[in-house]
Design a protein around this motif. Structure first.
Motif: not given
Length: 150
Positions: A13, A15-19, A122-123, A125, A129-130, A133
């Motif tokens: 969560k 490292d990645y943007e969950i789609i 996922c895409r 980040k 973005d990190k 967050s």
């Protein structure tokens, strides 16, 4: 009574943007499921990849079973994931065309004792973005601390 096992990938969560998320079954041998039921697995560095229209979890670590003999499993091997054909086609199409990745989020056992893997499309980040967050986590922690004081 079966004890449910939840092994979570905390880095996913961050490292990645969950789609989109899916629940997949895993093809395991006897000693692998015994190790998972003991909680001796890690999915923090793992990812999923297609090979001949089949989805495999790569780099998942399942510790060798302590009481296993010569039939013990390898700790880091490819493990086939079980999904519907429609879901596999959709995932393959999204990974090829949009440049997305498939990352395991959680390894758990269901009420029947079967091992399942929650995977996510996922895409990645970017660094800003990190940082954002991390800032959100800090403010949430500060707010919770203030609420607890009153």
């Amino acid at each position: 009574m079966l004890k449910t096992i939840n092994i979570v990938n905390k880095r996913a969560k961050f490292d990645y943007e969950i789609i989109d998320t899916y629940t997949a079954g895993i093809v395991l041998t006897g000693t692998e499921i015994k190790s998972i039921r003991l909680g001796k697995a890690q999915i923090a560095e793992s990812f999923c990849e297609f090979n001949n229209n089949e989805l495999f979890a790569i780099n998942t670590y399942i510790e060798e079973y302590a009481f296993g003999n010569q039939f013990n499993h390898k700790s880091r091997s490819e493990r086939k994931l079980l999904l519907n054909k429609r879901e596999l086609k959709k995932l393959a199409r999204d990974v090829q065309s949009k440049g997305l990745t498939i990352v395991p989020l959680k390894l758990f056992t269901n009420e029947k004792g079967m091992a399942k893997l929650d995977i996510a499309l996922c895409r990645g980040k970017k660094t800003y973005d990190k940082r954002e967050s991390l800032k959100e986590q800090d403010t949430k922690r500060d707010i919770d601390r203030i609420k607890k004081a009153y």
